[in-house]
Design a protein around this motif. Structure first.
Motif, PDB file in Angstrom:
ATOM      1  N   SER A 115      39.247  51.503  58.269  1.00  0.00           N
ATOM      2  CA  SER A 115      38.535  50.227  58.306  1.00  0.00           C
ATOM      3  C   SER A 115      39.505  49.066  58.533  1.00  0.00           C
ATOM      4  N   PRO A 116      39.152  48.124  59.414  1.00  0.00           N
ATOM      5  CA  PRO A 116      40.002  46.950  59.633  1.00  0.00           C
ATOM      6  C   PRO A 116      39.810  45.866  58.574  1.00  0.00           C
ATOM      7  N   ARG A 117      38.821  46.048  57.693  1.00  0.00           N
ATOM      8  CA  ARG A 117      38.514  45.005  56.710  1.00  0.00           C
ATOM      9  C   ARG A 117      39.456  45.065  55.502  1.00  0.00           C
ATOM     10  N   HIS A 118      39.612  43.912  54.861  1.00  0.00           N
ATOM     11  CA  HIS A 118      40.491  43.830  53.693  1.00  0.00           C
ATOM     12  C   HIS A 118      39.801  44.412  52.467  1.00  0.00           C
ATOM     13  N   HIS A 119      40.434  45.395  51.853  1.00  0.00           N
ATOM     14  CA  HIS A 119      39.953  46.009  50.614  1.00  0.00           C
ATOM     15  C   HIS A 119      40.918  45.653  49.491  1.00  0.00           C
ATOM     16  N   GLU A 120      40.383  45.455  48.310  1.00  0.00           N
ATOM     17  CA  GLU A 120      41.269  45.296  47.156  1.00  0.00           C
ATOM     18  C   GLU A 120      40.549  45.715  45.874  1.00  0.00           C
ATOM     19  N   TRP A 121      41.351  46.203  44.925  1.00  0.00           N
ATOM     20  CA  TRP A 121      40.846  46.496  43.585  1.00  0.00           C
ATOM     21  C   TRP A 121      41.179  45.312  42.694  1.00  0.00           C
ATOM     22  N   ILE A 122      40.217  44.894  41.894  1.00  0.00           N
ATOM     23  CA  ILE A 122      40.478  43.813  40.943  1.00  0.00           C
ATOM     24  C   ILE A 122      40.274  44.328  39.521  1.00  0.00           C
ATOM     25  N   ASP A 123      40.904  43.666  38.567  1.00  0.00           N
ATOM     26  CA  ASP A 123      40.775  43.993  37.151  1.00  0.00           C
ATOM     27  C   ASP A 123      40.045  42.862  36.443  1.00  0.00           C
ATOM     28  N   LEU A 124      39.012  43.221  35.701  1.00  0.00           N
ATOM     29  CA  LEU A 124      38.270  42.247  34.896  1.00  0.00           C
ATOM     30  C   LEU A 124      38.337  42.705  33.445  1.00  0.00           C
ATOM     31  N   GLU A 125      38.906  41.874  32.596  1.00  0.00           N
ATOM     32  CA  GLU A 125      39.059  42.249  31.188  1.00  0.00           C
ATOM     33  C   GLU A 125      37.737  42.070  30.457  1.00  0.00           C
ATOM     34  N   GLN A 126      37.272  43.153  29.849  1.00  0.00           N
ATOM     35  CA  GLN A 126      35.975  43.182  29.197  1.00  0.00           C
ATOM     36  C   GLN A 126      36.090  43.798  27.811  1.00  0.00           C
ATOM     37  N   ASP A 127      36.069  42.961  26.779  1.00  0.00           N
ATOM     38  CA  ASP A 127      36.057  43.449  25.392  1.00  0.00           C
ATOM     39  C   ASP A 127      37.164  44.466  25.131  1.00  0.00           C
ATOM     40  N   GLY A 128      38.365  44.140  25.579  1.00  0.00           N
ATOM     41  CA  GLY A 128      39.509  45.010  25.338  1.00  0.00           C
ATOM     42  C   GLY A 128      39.641  46.154  26.323  1.00  0.00           C
ATOM     43  N   ARG A 129      38.804  46.193  27.348  1.00  0.00           N
ATOM     44  CA  ARG A 129      38.836  47.241  28.374  1.00  0.00           C
ATOM     45  C   ARG A 129      38.979  46.606  29.742  1.00  0.00           C
ATOM     46  N   THR A 130      39.683  47.277  30.637  1.00  0.00           N
ATOM     47  CA  THR A 130      39.842  46.785  31.998  1.00  0.00           C
ATOM     48  C   THR A 130      38.783  47.410  32.903  1.00  0.00           C
ATOM     49  N   LEU A 131      37.865  46.576  33.364  1.00  0.00           N
ATOM     50  CA  LEU A 131      36.849  47.000  34.316  1.00  0.00           C
ATOM     51  C   LEU A 131      37.444  46.885  35.722  1.00  0.00           C
TER      52      LEU A 131
END
Length: 279
Positions: free
Chosen positions: A46-62
């Motif tokens: 895929s030519p599109r930009h992909h990225e993983w993000i981290d969202l901190e949720q109640d002591g857990r990384t979503l």
């Protein structure tokens, strides 16, 4: 004992709307491996930009997968909720293909970091392990996770701030449920998922809900007349389409090169319909 079992079943169906396709447990491992390889290749190419993000949720990384379209203008954001297999490669391919159509997409891995030692769905030993993890999720935690993703993508400067939601199977049911929680979403697209039964919940919906169902999926389809009657009586918009000769999970099955003709036809027709109502 029967009453206890029935109560548990009803609870899961109403509040968490579990998706139980018996065919999935008999999946051909060679075919599954081939499709996974194809999906990985699609993502890599895929030519599109992909990225993983981290969202901190109640002591857990979503963890959430974000795909940006290639366009000059701001893009409409879409929150994609995966089926009961977790955020597998097919779900990420769908997110990428939606971005190809010009949308800014966020697809959370809702079982990320919910099982010790398993950061992502891809770390699970099997689809069954992913399903088990999903059915152990707290519905309120799922809502918090979706809120976090909604807020993130709504505020992304590359987007318009007007967020639609699309979900499949378990994720379709969660899409319907989330529409009862967040009145700001612009539309809800429920693929072969069920609705909450309580009028008090459906009455909270402030956005049109569009349904997409396979003709051979009576477990789900048997609930549609009731849901439609409830939504109509409450003055809420619920429009659905049933695709003949298609089964449950036809969007994933129809994506496969050797998918059944009915699933492939439904896949293509549902894509067109969804894009029409996303605009």
């Amino acid at each position: 004992m029967k009453k206890i079992s029935l109560s548990i079943g009803v609870f899961l169906m109403i509040l968490f709307a579990a998706c139980k396709d018996q065919k999935e447990s008999k999946e051909d491992p060679v075919r599954a491996s081939s499709e996974e390889s194809k999906d990985i290749t699609e993502l890599s190419d895929s030519p599109r930009h992909h990225e993983w993000i981290d969202l901190e949720q109640d002591g857990r990384t979503l963890k959430a997968f974000v795909v940006y379209p290639e366009k000059k203008e701001k893009a409409k954001p879409v929150l994609v909720i995966h089926e009961n297999r977790g955020l597998n490669d097919w779900a990420r391919v769908f997110a990428d293909k939606l971005a190809e159509k010009g949308y800014l997409v966020i697809a959370p891995d809702l079982i990320s970091n919910t099982v010790p030692g398993k950061e992502l769905t891809s770390d699970m030993d099997s689809p069954d392990e992913a399903r088990t993890a999903i059915y152990r999720l707290d519905p309120e935690q799922v809502t918090k996770d979706l809120d976090a993703c909604y807020d993130y993508i709504r505020k992304d400067p590359a987007g318009t701030g007007e967020v639609a939601v699309v979900g499949f199977c378990w994720g379709g049911s969660q899409t319907f449920r989330y529409a009862t929680h967040n009145p700001e979403i612009t539309s809800a697209h429920v693929f072969y998922g069920t609705a909450p039964e309580a009028d008090s919940l459906l009455a909270k919906i402030e956005t049109p809900v569009y349904g997409y169902y396979g003709g051979n999926d009576n477990r789900v389809n048997s609930t549609l007349e009731r849901t439609k009657a409830q939504m109509d009586s409450l003055g809420k918009a619920f429009e659905y389409e049933i695709y003949e000769n298609a089964g449950h999970a036809f969007m994933r099955s129809g994506h496969e090169a050797n998918g059944e003709p009915g699933n492939k036809k439904a896949h293509d027709q549902a894509w067109d319909r969804m894009l029409k109502f996303l605009k």
